[in-house]
Design a protein around this motif. Structure first.
Motif, PDB file in Angstrom:
ATOM      1  N   GLN A  73       0.821  -1.207   0.000  1.00  0.00           N
ATOM      2  CA  GLN A  73       0.000   0.000   0.000  1.00  0.00           C
ATOM      3  C   GLN A  73       0.861   1.265   0.000  1.00  0.00           C
ATOM      4  OE1 GLN A  73      -0.407  -2.671   1.882  1.00  0.00           O
ATOM      5  NE2 GLN A  73      -2.573  -3.185   2.168  1.00  0.00           N
ATOM      6  N   VAL A  74       1.994   1.234   0.711  1.00  0.00           N
ATOM      7  CA  VAL A  74       2.873   2.403   0.753  1.00  0.00           C
ATOM      8  C   VAL A  74       3.407   2.722  -0.640  1.00  0.00           C
ATOM      9  CG1 VAL A  74       5.138   3.231   1.539  1.00  0.00           C
ATOM     10  CG2 VAL A  74       3.535   2.220   3.171  1.00  0.00           C
ATOM     11  N   LEU A  75       3.835   1.706  -1.375  1.00  0.00           N
ATOM     12  CA  LEU A  75       4.377   1.943  -2.715  1.00  0.00           C
ATOM     13  C   LEU A  75       3.301   2.457  -3.662  1.00  0.00           C
ATOM     14  CD1 LEU A  75       6.811  -1.102  -3.122  1.00  0.00           C
ATOM     15  CD2 LEU A  75       7.348   1.265  -2.476  1.00  0.00           C
ATOM     16  N   ALA A  76       2.108   1.894  -3.578  1.00  0.00           N
ATOM     17  CA  ALA A  76       1.004   2.369  -4.422  1.00  0.00           C
ATOM     18  C   ALA A  76       0.652   3.813  -4.072  1.00  0.00           C
ATOM     19  CB  ALA A  76      -0.210   1.461  -4.253  1.00  0.00           C
ATOM     20  N   LEU A  77       0.630   4.114  -2.787  1.00  0.00           N
ATOM     21  CA  LEU A  77       0.292   5.460  -2.322  1.00  0.00           C
ATOM     22  C   LEU A  77       1.346   6.474  -2.762  1.00  0.00           C
ATOM     23  CD1 LEU A  77      -1.700   7.056  -0.551  1.00  0.00           C
ATOM     24  CD2 LEU A  77      -0.361   6.358   1.439  1.00  0.00           C
ATOM     25  N   SER A  78       2.616   6.107  -2.638  1.00  0.00           N
ATOM     26  CA  SER A  78       3.688   7.033  -3.021  1.00  0.00           C
ATOM     27  C   SER A  78       3.693   7.294  -4.523  1.00  0.00           C
ATOM     28  CB  SER A  78       5.046   6.494  -2.566  1.00  0.00           C
ATOM     29  OG  SER A  78       5.324   5.235  -3.162  1.00  0.00           O
ATOM     30  N   LYS A  79       3.359   6.282  -5.327  1.00  0.00           N
ATOM     31  CA  LYS A  79       3.260   6.498  -6.783  1.00  0.00           C
ATOM     32  C   LYS A  79       2.181   7.514  -7.115  1.00  0.00           C
ATOM     33  CE  LYS A  79       4.877   1.938  -8.334  1.00  0.00           C
ATOM     34  NZ  LYS A  79       4.486   0.660  -8.963  1.00  0.00           N
ATOM     35  N   GLN A  80       1.047   7.377  -6.454  1.00  0.00           N
ATOM     36  CA  GLN A  80      -0.066   8.284  -6.720  1.00  0.00           C
ATOM     37  C   GLN A  80       0.267   9.706  -6.268  1.00  0.00           C
ATOM     38  OE1 GLN A  80      -3.908   6.656  -5.926  1.00  0.00           O
ATOM     39  NE2 GLN A  80      -4.802   8.622  -5.370  1.00  0.00           N
ATOM     40  N   LEU A  81       0.882   9.822  -5.100  1.00  0.00           N
ATOM     41  CA  LEU A  81       1.222  11.147  -4.581  1.00  0.00           C
ATOM     42  C   LEU A  81       2.286  11.833  -5.427  1.00  0.00           C
ATOM     43  CD1 LEU A  81       1.242  10.340  -0.760  1.00  0.00           C
ATOM     44  CD2 LEU A  81      -0.366  11.851  -1.946  1.00  0.00           C
ATOM     45  N   ARG A  82       3.239  11.059  -5.958  1.00  0.00           N
ATOM     46  CA  ARG A  82       4.298  11.656  -6.767  1.00  0.00           C
ATOM     47  C   ARG A  82       3.727  12.390  -7.988  1.00  0.00           C
ATOM     48  NH1 ARG A  82       7.993  13.766  -5.470  1.00  0.00           N
ATOM     49  NH2 ARG A  82       9.213  12.065  -4.588  1.00  0.00           N
ATOM     50  N   LEU A  83       2.642  11.867  -8.546  1.00  0.00           N
ATOM     51  CA  LEU A  83       2.053  12.476  -9.749  1.00  0.00           C
ATOM     52  C   LEU A  83       1.495  13.862  -9.473  1.00  0.00           C
ATOM     53  CD1 LEU A  83       0.164   9.355 -11.172  1.00  0.00           C
ATOM     54  CD2 LEU A  83       2.346  10.308 -11.952  1.00  0.00           C
ATOM     55  N   VAL A  84       0.988  14.082  -8.269  1.00  0.00           N
ATOM     56  CA  VAL A  84       0.355  15.374  -7.962  1.00  0.00           C
ATOM     57  C   VAL A  84       1.196  16.215  -7.005  1.00  0.00           C
ATOM     58  CG1 VAL A  84      -1.986  14.553  -8.400  1.00  0.00           C
ATOM     59  CG2 VAL A  84      -1.001  14.265  -6.118  1.00  0.00           C
ATOM     60  N   MET A  85       2.282  15.648  -6.489  1.00  0.00           N
ATOM     61  CA  MET A  85       3.168  16.379  -5.579  1.00  0.00           C
ATOM     62  C   MET A  85       4.614  16.184  -6.036  1.00  0.00           C
ATOM     63  SD  MET A  85       1.315  15.262  -1.967  1.00  0.00           S
ATOM     64  CE  MET A  85       1.968  16.615  -0.996  1.00  0.00           C
TER      65      MET A  85
END
Length: 651
Positions: A73-85
């Protein structure tokens, strides 16, 4: 700089100690413009929702705490956040990422850095370097990303004193500086300095770091030595936890009884502060008599090594308040070749009676752990381990499955041991040289049934009676799990009442087939007699769980259905028993209840025999059922249910 430390816990009730340690270390070592906060979520929450809440915090740096249960979940979450942050620095740390941080960065370009090991020194150093716009060359205990397209050529920017390693990967350099200095845990700040509400949550605390053992399946085998927290430093922390409402405090010390003097001092302080807290928080409007009947204390959960339970420990624990402590002990296996293979020298036979004494004489709840899938332990060997541990009747028997953790010795020797395991977290064993994949799946079904029935504590008397007359506890749970599988029950969710119904269906339908598994005189008992006794035991367990609005039809006593005592007579006697003034002597708080409150808090039932007495017997030579029977009053006090046998002369 806005710094957000994030934890994804396995369940809401859990808390993350690492985040609190880092928060306080950053506050102590940090700068005036650092705004530090923590956020905790559950892995059961939607990733999109978690990402939205993190985004709204607008952090400059996000630090994720990573374990085998949340890394996906951490890796999936960080991928998503990187796109908008895109400008936010994303940092990860924890046992799941410490071993191969270089690999993690290579395959996860959204991650900027990985903390290696303990972070109280390296994380503040990293953020200080970032704040002054310096690269991280002097920061130890970190693997970080140096982006080629942004930075100077390697030869021009690497300081000559840098002793780490630099790897080239696609568009980035991966800089690894694993050398680290372990912090003095007696100089670290109190992780619970910030007030919070811990009511209904599980709080974690540590008084040691490191482990005296070198078990090959554990990542602790990669470290040496044990560091101890000074007891008075512990007092500061435990006071805060009690003030915040923590009920269960779990010590994450890998072996709590590694040092006898230290362990004794810590538990003495826990007792002193718990008693002080309990006295301060006791309702002032209750009489002293009632307070003494039902005190509430926080409880310590400690992991101990069974072979270190010497006579000093037994005496200490015997005199310790049993409602203030519970123990967890890792048996892992009783098969000696397996224990030798995993470097876990012990002999369960030499200390199991101590566990039995603590559990059943001292009334200290004890959890015993077994691990399925260890080297050299096949079906028959594991069956023996299970039966030997079950025979002690611990409060909880946790049947776990080997996790082949990256960096552990068993991971390095997995091919030699013939271990096949999942390539994805949590790296659970799939098969071994000794256990086929089908065997592992069968054990997982046994684990689920064991958890629903034995470990839940809701089926105490029926299981005691059936299994005290059964050839093998393992055989019972195996057969019961196979019945669950045949009925497709594993694919459904079940409430408490349904679980009682399922067990009764299995027992009543299988009684004829079970005769070859029963021992002693029960093997030749008539089916009707067995089912009558089982029904009474199961009905007793049912009433011990919650006050029933109505007894399920399948549990209606044979005495009522066969008109041994007329139904109206049963109701008349029940009402008379409930109104008897004797209960004000036995249950002092009943004096404070009106008639309606007392009726709601109690149930009165007649049984064909004294269930607790007979269900604990090894064999049933004579029928316990008699014409007089036994009347019980069940008293429901929130989480706890108590029962009292009604004196025979009052019938």
């Amino acid at each position: 700089m806005r710094i957000l430390l994030v934890g994804l816990n396995s369940r809401y009730v859990h808390t993350n100690l690492a985040l609190r340690c880092l928060r306080e270390a950053l506050k102590e070592e940090g700068q005036a413009d650092w705004n530090i906060s923590i956020r905790e979520f559950s892995i059961n929450e939607q990733i999109d929702n978690i990402a939205a809440e993190i985004y709204e915090e607008k952090p400059d740096l996000i630090g994720f705490s990573c374990y085998i249960w949340n890394i996906t979940q951490v890796l999936a979450l960080s991928k998503q956040l990187r796109l908008v942050m895109p400008q936010t620095y994303i940092l990860v740390g924890g046992p799941e990422v410490s071993y191969d941080g270089e690999n993690l960065l290579s395959y996860n370009p959204q991650i900027d850095a990985v903390i290696i090991g303990e972070g109280e020194c390296s994380v503040p150093s990293l953020i200080k370097a970032m704040s002054s716009e310096r690269l991280l060359w002097e920061v130890s205990g970190v693997v970080w990303r140096l982006r080629k397209g942004v930075q100077m050529v390697r030869q021009e920017i690497v300081p000559p004193e840098f002793k780490g390693e630099i790897l080239s990967y696609q568009e980035d350099f991966i800089v690894s500086n694993r050398s680290t200095t372990l912090p003095d845990i007696n100089k670290l700040p109190n992780p619970y300095a910030v007030e919070e509400d811990l009511n209904g949550r599980l709080a974690y605390i540590e008084t040691t770091r490191g482990c005296p053992y070198n078990c090959k399946f554990c990542i602790s085998s990669t470290f040496t030595g044990v560091r101890f927290l000074e007891p008075e430093r512990f007092r500061e922390t435990i006071k805060k936890l009690f003030q915040y409402g923590a009920g269960t405090i779990k010590f994450v010390d890998r072996t709590f009884n590694a040092n006898k003097k230290h362990g004794f001092e810590i538990l003495k302080i826990f007792k002193e502060e718990a008693e002080r807290y309990s006295e301060e928080e006791s309702p002032k409007d209750l009489s002293m008599e009632v307070k003494q009947k039902a005190p509430f204390y926080p409880r310590a959960h400690c992991e101990m090594a069974g072979e270190l339970l010497d006579e000093d420990w037994i005496q200490f624990l015997r005199d310790y308040p049993s409602d203030m402590i519970q123990l967890e002990i890792g048996v892992q296996s009783t098969h000696q070749p397996t224990l030798e293979a995993i470097s876990r020298p012990q002999s369960f036979a030499t200390w199991k009676e101590k566990v039995r004494y603590l559990q059943h004489t001292c009334n200290i709840p004890i959890h015993l752990d077994l691990i399925a899938g260890l080297p050299y332990e096949g079906w028959s060997e594991f069956t023996r381990s299970f039966n030997e541990v079950y025979e002690v009747k611990p409060d909880n028997l946790q049947l776990g499955f080997l996790k082949v953790l990256k960096g552990s010795e068993i991971w390095k020797k997995s091919e030699e041991f013939g271990l096949v395991y999942s390539p994805d977290p949590p790296y659970t064993v799939l098969e071994t040289k000794e256990l086929s994949h089908g065997d592992i799946l069968a054990l997982k079904k046994i684990e689920e049934v064991l958890g629903k029935y034995y470990n839940s504590g809701r089926f105490k008397y029926i299981l005691e009676y059936v299994l005290s007359n059964y050839n093998s506890a393992f055989d019972f749970y195996h057969a019961f799990s196979e019945y669950w599988q045949s009925q497709n029950w594993f694919r459904r969710e079940w409430n408490r009442r349904d679980l009682f119904s399922n067990l009764w269906e299995y027992l009543s339908r299988s009684v004829g087939l079970m005769s070859n598994r029963l021992n002693g005189s029960l093997a030749s008992e008539p089916r009707e007699r067995l089912t009558s006794v089982w029904k009474e035991a199961l009905r007793f367990d049912f009433l011990m769980n919650e006050r029933p609005g109505q007894i399920p039809e399948f549990l209606i006593s044979d005495y009522t259905s066969n008109n041994i005592i007329p139904a109206d007579k049963i109701l008349e006697i029940s009402d008379r028993i409930r109104k008897d003034p004797i209960w004000q002597e036995i249950i002092p708080e009943s004096k404070l209840m009106d008639r309606r409150q007392w009726a709601r808090a109690t149930a009165v039932e007649r049984f064909g025999f004294e269930v607790p007495k007979y269900c604990s017997r090894r064999l049933l030579e004579d029928s316990p059922i008699n014409e007089q029977g036994a009347w019980y009053l069940f008293y429901y006090t929130g989480k706890e249910v108590k029962f009292f046998i009604y004196p025979e002369q009052k019938n």
